[in-house]
Design a protein around this motif. Structure first.
Motif, PDB file in Angstrom:
ATOM      1  N   GLN A 178     -16.970  47.104 -10.507  1.00 56.29           N
ATOM      2  CA  GLN A 178     -16.709  45.671 -10.431  1.00 56.29           C
ATOM      3  C   GLN A 178     -16.735  45.185  -8.990  1.00 56.29           C
ATOM      4  OE1 GLN A 178     -13.024  44.977 -12.479  1.00 56.29           O
ATOM      5  NE2 GLN A 178     -13.938  45.228 -14.505  1.00 56.29           N
ATOM      6  N   THR A 232     -20.570  45.143  -7.974  1.00 60.55           N
ATOM      7  CA  THR A 232     -21.527  44.479  -8.837  1.00 60.55           C
ATOM      8  C   THR A 232     -21.606  43.014  -8.460  1.00 60.55           C
ATOM      9  OG1 THR A 232     -21.046  45.988 -10.652  1.00 60.55           O
ATOM     10  CG2 THR A 232     -22.108  43.913 -11.230  1.00 60.55           C
ATOM     11  N   GLU A 240     -21.962  39.352  -9.069  1.00 57.84           N
ATOM     12  CA  GLU A 240     -21.741  38.433 -10.188  1.00 57.84           C
ATOM     13  C   GLU A 240     -22.642  37.230 -10.052  1.00 57.84           C
ATOM     14  OE1 GLU A 240     -17.698  37.339 -10.811  1.00 57.84           O
ATOM     15  OE2 GLU A 240     -16.973  39.376 -10.601  1.00 57.84           O
ATOM     16  N   GLU A 241     -23.096  36.737 -11.181  1.00 51.37           N
ATOM     17  CA  GLU A 241     -23.974  35.565 -11.169  1.00 51.37           C
ATOM     18  C   GLU A 241     -23.270  34.345 -11.638  1.00 51.37           C
ATOM     19  OE1 GLU A 241     -27.627  36.368 -13.154  1.00 51.37           O
ATOM     20  OE2 GLU A 241     -27.739  38.362 -12.305  1.00 51.37           O
TER      21      GLU A 241
END
Length: 61
Positions: free
Chosen positions: A55, A58, A60-61
């Motif tokens: 997390q 990664t 995020e979009e």
């Protein structure tokens, strides 16, 4: 268990099993020196640690 964590410039921070320990350990490894910071209660805690790392890194979009 293999190493699970992040590595940069020869420094590894993460979870790994050590032959002299019963539980997986949170370690800082630099070169040929490995310092145990703590231990995980069980394999489920290591999985939770892995998910948290994913997390963090990664996008995020």
């Amino acid at each position: 268990m293999a190493k699970l964590g992040i590595q940069h410039n020869g420094v590894f921070i993460g979870a790994m099993s050590l032959p002299d320990r019963k539980k997986p350990c949170l370690v800082v490894e630099c070169g040929n020196e490995c310092v145990v910071i703590g231990t995980f209660n069980n394999a489920d805690c290591v999985e939770f640690f892995e998910q948290a790392l994913r997390q963090l890194f990664t996008k995020e979009e």
